[in-house]
Design a protein around this motif. Structure first.
Motif, PDB file in Angstrom:
ATOM      1  N   GLU A 331       0.932  -1.091  -0.174  1.00 34.94           N
ATOM      2  CA  GLU A 331      -0.050   0.124   0.007  1.00 34.94           C
ATOM      3  C   GLU A 331       0.923   1.399   0.053  1.00 34.94           C
ATOM      4  O   GLU A 331       0.652   2.248  -0.921  1.00 34.94           O
ATOM      5  CB  GLU A 331      -0.927   0.074   1.135  1.00 34.94           C
ATOM      6  CG  GLU A 331      -1.792   1.098   1.225  1.00 34.94           C
ATOM      7  CD  GLU A 331      -2.952   1.002   2.221  1.00 34.94           C
ATOM      8  OE1 GLU A 331      -4.251   1.645   1.876  1.00 34.94           O
ATOM      9  OE2 GLU A 331      -2.826   0.449   3.155  1.00 34.94           O
ATOM     10  N   GLY A 332       1.790   1.449   0.837  1.00 38.07           N
ATOM     11  CA  GLY A 332       2.733   2.274   0.700  1.00 38.07           C
ATOM     12  C   GLY A 332       3.416   2.907  -0.578  1.00 38.07           C
ATOM     13  O   GLY A 332       3.662   3.696  -0.966  1.00 38.07           O
ATOM     14  N   LEU A 333       3.893   1.648  -1.143  1.00 37.74           N
ATOM     15  CA  LEU A 333       4.612   1.743  -2.469  1.00 37.74           C
ATOM     16  C   LEU A 333       3.619   2.295  -3.491  1.00 37.74           C
ATOM     17  O   LEU A 333       4.162   3.179  -4.173  1.00 37.74           O
ATOM     18  CB  LEU A 333       4.917   0.344  -2.800  1.00 37.74           C
ATOM     19  CG  LEU A 333       5.469   0.200  -4.228  1.00 37.74           C
ATOM     20  CD1 LEU A 333       6.869   1.057  -4.587  1.00 37.74           C
ATOM     21  CD2 LEU A 333       5.731  -1.334  -4.848  1.00 37.74           C
ATOM     22  N   LEU A 348      -1.816   7.569 -12.180  1.00 37.72           N
ATOM     23  CA  LEU A 348      -1.575   6.148 -12.018  1.00 37.72           C
ATOM     24  C   LEU A 348      -2.975   5.778 -11.030  1.00 37.72           C
ATOM     25  O   LEU A 348      -3.067   6.364  -9.932  1.00 37.72           O
ATOM     26  CB  LEU A 348      -0.332   6.019 -11.112  1.00 37.72           C
ATOM     27  CG  LEU A 348      -0.051   4.385 -10.720  1.00 37.72           C
ATOM     28  CD1 LEU A 348       1.603   4.453 -10.712  1.00 37.72           C
ATOM     29  CD2 LEU A 348      -0.527   4.058  -9.454  1.00 37.72           C
ATOM     30  N   THR A 349      -3.546   4.665 -11.453  1.00 38.09           N
ATOM     31  CA  THR A 349      -4.667   4.219 -10.505  1.00 38.09           C
ATOM     32  C   THR A 349      -4.364   2.540 -10.117  1.00 38.09           C
ATOM     33  O   THR A 349      -3.692   2.044 -10.834  1.00 38.09           O
ATOM     34  CB  THR A 349      -5.682   4.456 -11.391  1.00 38.09           C
ATOM     35  OG1 THR A 349      -6.006   3.477 -12.696  1.00 38.09           O
ATOM     36  CG2 THR A 349      -6.224   5.706 -11.660  1.00 38.09           C
ATOM     37  N   PHE A 350      -5.084   2.375  -9.028  1.00 38.42           N
ATOM     38  CA  PHE A 350      -4.863   1.237  -8.756  1.00 38.42           C
ATOM     39  C   PHE A 350      -6.176   0.731  -7.882  1.00 38.42           C
ATOM     40  O   PHE A 350      -6.851   1.583  -7.346  1.00 38.42           O
ATOM     41  CB  PHE A 350      -3.553   0.804  -7.787  1.00 38.42           C
ATOM     42  CG  PHE A 350      -3.706   1.838  -6.497  1.00 38.42           C
ATOM     43  CD1 PHE A 350      -3.941   1.433  -5.168  1.00 38.42           C
ATOM     44  CD2 PHE A 350      -2.928   3.082  -6.473  1.00 38.42           C
ATOM     45  CE1 PHE A 350      -4.162   2.194  -4.284  1.00 38.42           C
ATOM     46  CE2 PHE A 350      -2.800   3.864  -5.583  1.00 38.42           C
ATOM     47  CZ  PHE A 350      -3.448   3.185  -4.372  1.00 38.42           C
ATOM     48  N   VAL A 366       8.981  -6.533  -2.585  1.00 34.49           N
ATOM     49  CA  VAL A 366       8.567  -5.017  -2.916  1.00 34.49           C
ATOM     50  C   VAL A 366       9.534  -4.256  -3.992  1.00 34.49           C
ATOM     51  O   VAL A 366       8.960  -3.664  -4.824  1.00 34.49           O
ATOM     52  CB  VAL A 366       8.780  -4.176  -1.481  1.00 34.49           C
ATOM     53  CG1 VAL A 366       8.667  -2.680  -1.930  1.00 34.49           C
ATOM     54  CG2 VAL A 366       7.713  -4.504  -0.652  1.00 34.49           C
ATOM     55  N   SER A 367      10.542  -4.774  -4.052  1.00 35.00           N
ATOM     56  CA  SER A 367      11.700  -4.154  -5.142  1.00 35.00           C
ATOM     57  C   SER A 367      11.027  -4.807  -6.335  1.00 35.00           C
ATOM     58  O   SER A 367      11.154  -3.985  -7.217  1.00 35.00           O
ATOM     59  CB  SER A 367      12.870  -4.637  -4.862  1.00 35.00           C
ATOM     60  OG  SER A 367      13.888  -4.178  -5.763  1.00 35.00           O
ATOM     61  N   ALA A 368      10.605  -5.948  -6.255  1.00 33.00           N
ATOM     62  CA  ALA A 368      10.123  -6.536  -7.762  1.00 33.00           C
ATOM     63  C   ALA A 368       8.990  -5.668  -8.368  1.00 33.00           C
ATOM     64  O   ALA A 368       9.035  -5.388  -9.388  1.00 33.00           O
ATOM     65  CB  ALA A 368       9.837  -7.912  -7.481  1.00 33.00           C
TER      66      ALA A 368
END
Length: 469
Positions: A331-333, A348-350, A366-368
């Motif tokens: 969520e933070g990313l 950007l939408t999610f 997370v990095s991926a």
């Protein structure tokens, strides 16, 4: 199975309707009875008188010292009452024994007022006894016959057979002996719980081994001490499995540390190269050659930085994993990248992140996803869409943009290390070609899959599949 087989074989010997040896206590009792009968009729010289007396005593229900099983006065009174009411005697425990005197020709000399079945049973028993010296007993319906016992009456040798009412064995036991299918069913009912427990106990080590193998298939290389419990075969297999996992851990760790060490060592000559280039610029001034050297040195430094980042994330990543909630993980990313896209004039939408858990190395996973989203922000024109969907035990992540995309023939190659796309999507970026390779490696380590395709928005669509807890 051995115990069940032995039980079935032993049941046959418990059938009292088969001739078998008389128990020691019972045999002693019969010998005492035979002795008392001899003493009682020691003065009689005619066998016919003796047999009539035996029959008369039985018919009149007299109590005698050679008939220990005859009823006492209370039992006889109860017999009399029942006889008046029913006309028959059903006080079964009070029946006295019948004494059958048999001569050497096999003729039965005592004649009781008994059903024909009784004498038929006595004759069958007489003919079935192979060795008269070894007394036997056998049950006929409710009538137990024992003998023969040698007895001397009226100056001659005879054989004594004793018949008694038998009430001890339950009737259902006889049904089992007479019907093999019912016996098999009863044995199955008794043995099934034992066999189920036994199969469960034997299958537990195999299930633990299966579970450990599934963990290795998911990229979790952890030893399990419980594998080394159970039977010797499973203990040996479990010990070998744990040794294999430890060897794989050591091999992966060494490989990752080697990559880290090489990347770190490359920085030293690269730093000296850039210092030499800077000194050359100070002495000779700017030139096309020195500018080219500086550009390639910067690109090389980016590659080394990416390799160091990859090696730092991968060191022991196959061991240090935990169960994480998806919203807490990403969520933070998504909020940070959404803000960065807005600063670049893009949108950007999610969708909502599923409320599920994933077993993963947090920094690596997370990095991926961050690499893919930042690529989409960089190459997309103005629209980036991120969606997450949980289907059964799978998480599906889609990241797409409306940029120029990647040629169809190069979609399967963009995850190779240092691969550079031939279009302007990569030429003008100055990228190292390691971002998507790092992502693909991280997804594969988590037993997932990743693929690229053409997006309905016009750009690139990257789809990730990851297993959920």
């Amino acid at each position: 199975m051995f115990l069940v087989l032995m039980t079935v074989l032993a049941l046959q010997h418990l059938d009292p309707r088969k001739a078998k040896d008389i128990p020691r206590d019972k045999y002693k009792e019969l010998l005492d009875t035979s002795t008392r009968i001899e003493q009682r009729f020691s003065l009689d010289t005619k066998i016919s008188v003796i047999t009539k007396d035996l029959v008369s005593r039985y018919n009149t229900f007299q109590k005698d010292d050679f008939a220990p099983r005859q009823p006492d006065e209370d039992a006889k009174a109860e017999f009399d009452d029942r006889s008046k009411k029913k006309g028959t005697w059903d006080f079964k425990e009070s029946y006295p024994p019948m004494f059958f005197i048999v001569n050497d020709k096999g003729d039965i000399l005592t004649r009781y007022r008994a059903p024909h079945f009784t004498y038929r049973a006595i004759r069958n028993f007489i003919t079935s006894v192979d060795t008269p010296d070894t007394p036997k007993q056998r049950l006929y319906g409710r009538f137990m016959v024992s003998g023969p016992l040698p007895i001397t009456l009226a100056g001659s040798q005879y054989q004594l057979y004793v018949g008694e009412r038998w009430n001890r064995p339950p009737s259902f036991l006889f049904q089992l002996f007479d019907h093999p299918f019912q016996l098999l069913l009863a044995v199955m009912l008794v043995s099934t719980p034992l066999l189920l427990w036994l199969s469960w106990a034997l299958s537990q080590p195999a299930r633990r081994l299966e579970k450990a193998a599934q963990c290795v298939a998911r990229g979790e290389f952890k030893t399990d001490p419980t594998l080394e419990k159970g039977t010797s075969e499973f203990r040996q297999a479990g010990a070998s499995f744990n040794q294999m996992v430890e060897a794989i851990n050591q091999m992966i760790s060494r490989q990752q540390r080697l990559l880290s060490d090489i990347s770190h060592e490359l920085r030293s000559p690269l730093t000296r190269l850039r210092m030499a280039q800077a000194l050359a610029v100070r002495k000779q001034g700017e030139s096309q050659e020195l500018t080219r050297i500086d550009t390639e040195a910067q690109r090389l430094e980016q590659m080394i930085g990416k390799l160091l980042e990859l090696s730092r994330m991968q060191v022991d990543s196959h061991i240090n994993r935990e169960s994480l909630a998806l919203p807490l993980l990403w969520e933070g990313l998504l909020e940070d990248t959404q803000f960065e896209a807005e600063q670049m004039g893009k949108r950007l939408t999610f969708n909502d992140i599923p409320q599920r858990n994933i077993h993963a190395h947090p920094q690596l996973i997370v990095s991926a996803l961050e690499n893919i989203i930042r690529n989409a922000i960089y190459y997309g024109k103005d629209t980036i869409r991120v969606s997450m969907e949980a289907k059964s035990d799978q998480l599906i992540i889609r990241v797409e943009d409306n940029g120029e995309g990647v040629p169809e023939e190069e979609l399967s190659a963009i995850f190779r290390p240092f691969y550079r796309v031939s279009t302007a999507r990569d030429r003008h970026s100055g990228g190292t070609g390691l971002g998507l390779s790092i992502t693909e490696s991280a997804i594969r380590q988590h037993n997932g899959s990743i693929q690229a395709s053409r997006s309905p928005l016009g750009g690139l669509l990257v789809e990730i599949h990851l297993p959920l807890d």
